[in-house]
Design an enzyme around this catalytic site. Structure first.
Site, short mmCIF file in Angstrom:
data_model
loop_
_atom_site.label_atom_id
_atom_site.label_comp_id
_atom_site.label_asym_id
_atom_site.label_seq_id
_atom_site.Cartn_x
_atom_site.Cartn_y
_atom_site.Cartn_z
N LYS A 1 -12.52 -4.00 10.96
CA LYS A 1 -13.01 -4.82 9.85
C LYS A 1 -12.06 -5.96 9.52
CE LYS A 1 -9.95 -2.95 6.90
NZ LYS A 1 -8.87 -3.65 6.19
N ASP B 1 -14.90 -0.32 3.59
CA ASP B 1 -13.69 -1.10 3.83
C ASP B 1 -14.03 -2.54 4.22
OD1 ASP B 1 -10.97 -1.34 3.84
OD2 ASP B 1 -10.62 -0.07 5.58
N ALA C 1 -4.17 -2.16 -2.71
CA ALA C 1 -3.01 -1.60 -3.40
C ALA C 1 -2.93 -2.08 -4.84
CB ALA C 1 -1.74 -2.00 -2.65
N LYS D 1 -3.92 -0.02 9.74
CA LYS D 1 -5.27 -0.40 10.18
C LYS D 1 -5.15 -1.42 11.31
CE LYS D 1 -7.32 0.62 5.68
NZ LYS D 1 -8.00 0.10 4.47
N GLU E 1 -2.65 -7.98 9.68
CA GLU E 1 -3.02 -7.13 10.82
C GLU E 1 -4.15 -7.73 11.65
OE1 GLU E 1 -1.64 -4.56 12.12
OE2 GLU E 1 -0.94 -3.10 10.65
N PHE F 1 0.82 -1.21 0.00
CA PHE F 1 0.00 0.00 0.00
C PHE F 1 0.86 1.26 0.00
CE2 PHE F 1 -3.63 2.60 1.90
CZ PHE F 1 -4.31 2.64 0.69
N ASN G 1 -6.15 -10.58 5.16
CA ASN G 1 -6.96 -11.09 6.26
C ASN G 1 -7.94 -12.16 5.77
OD1 ASN G 1 -6.17 -9.19 8.60
ND2 ASN G 1 -6.57 -7.80 6.89
N LYS H 1 13.90 -0.77 5.23
CA LYS H 1 15.09 -1.39 5.80
C LYS H 1 15.76 -2.38 4.85
CE LYS H 1 13.69 -1.09 10.67
NZ LYS H 1 13.42 -1.87 11.91
#
Length: 332
Positions: free
Chosen positions: A192, A245, A141, A106, A282, A12, A257, A32
């Protein structure tokens, strides 16, 4: 035009960096991984996350966080929730002026139950805080980067920051609305993910549209209950940062997810599923946070409770579905 640093080189962050560059802004990405930085600078690609996409050649990347922090006064924080506090604290030690922080994470912090804007505010000194906002909504994305029509919401406690986000990102394929309910927009984006994992499980188990529709509807109900208890406007959950969303994340294979849930529904263990995906999901962390937060706030969240038992107590998915369907009679 405006100079912007994008912290994070995931899917994203990369897609939004491309939007910003195409909008005429000067963009520096920080990450990184030296190989990813080199690949972006030399070949204008980020194959790990957006495999077949050639990015705007004006985007540059660095692994030097000091260079990234001092490049501009506007930051796009495209990091996982669990990394946000550490990175913003490091940034704070490297700067000597106010910066605007726009995040797209999120999630909810595990130990503190804080929203991401609160984490950022905690991590920076007051004289470095030039405003904090969020960009959120139904926005995979993979679709944004190929210019599929997308509509999202920008929110902040400061209306000037919301409008800045709108001005920076909006173009003919990315429409940005402002929303003054920062609490609701952040919670909608985070909560969500729990329902999306559950939705993937239902699909992976082979259940039909009736079950999926019920899950999303009752999921929205428990999101709204907790959101209102925490100070959000319930109407926010009927907007882009809420049901918008929720729908896109609960129905698409682009969603990490949903994909995790689907694999669990088909019988994989969580370790097996995550090893295959090799990405941050997440919803796992958010489920843990929200399970305990809901208990603290005395809010009924049966889907969250059921998913927590699957993810953290090894409860079989079939048993969790049976438990949900066998709950006591009640009014909607």
């Amino acid at each position: 035009m405006t100079k912007i640093t994008v912290f994070g080189m995931g899917s994203f962050g990369t897609a939004l960096a491309n939007v910003l560059a195409e909008n005429g802004h000067t963009v520096l990405m920080w990450g990184k991984n030296e190989d990813s930085v080199k690949e972006l600078n030399d070949h204008h690609q980020n194959k790990r996350y957006l495999k077949d996409v050639v990015l705007d050649s004006r985007i540059k990347a660095t692994s030097d966080i000091k260079e990234a922090a001092n490049f501009t006064d506007i930051y796009l924080m495209a990091l996982p929730t669990k990394a946000m506090r550490e990175v913003t604290s490091e940034i704070d030690s490297l700067i000597d002026s106010k910066k605007t922080f726009i995040h797209v994470a999120k999630g909810i912090e595990n130990d503190t139950f804080k929203r991401v804007s609160e984490m950022i505010e905690d991590s920076i000194s007051e004289d470095h805080n030039g405003g904090i906002g969020v960009l959120s909504g139904p926005s995979h994305a993979e679709e944004v980067v190929i210019k599929q029509p997308t509509t999202v919401a920008a929110s902040s406690k400061d209306e000037k920051v919301s409008k800045l986000i709108q001005d920076l990102f909006m173009n003919d394929y990315l429409r940005v609305y402002t929303n003054n309910d920062l609490v609701g927009v952040e919670l909608g984006g985070a909560l969500k993910n729990i329902i999306a994992v559950a939705s993937g499980i239902v699909a992976g188990m082979g259940y039909g549209d009736n079950a999926k529709a019920a899950l999303m509807t009752r999921g929205l109900a428990e999101i709204s209950r907790l959101g209102e208890k925490l100070g959000a406007d319930p109407m926010t959950f009927l907007g882009l940062g809420g049901i918008g969303d929720l729908i896109v994340t609960c129905t698409s294979t682009h969603s990490r997810n949903y994909t995790l849930g689907f694999k669990l529904g088909q019988g994989q263990t969580m370790d097996e599923a995550l090893n295959e995906m090799n990405m941050v999901v997440e919803g796992i962390y958010t489920t843990n946070s929200v399970y305990h937060l809901a208990k603290q706030q005395n809010v009924d969240m049966p889907i969250t409770n059921a998913l927590y038992k699957v993810l953290f107590e090894d409860n079989p998915v079939k048993d969790s579905v049976k438990d949900l369907m066998g709950r006591d009679k009640k009014s909607e």
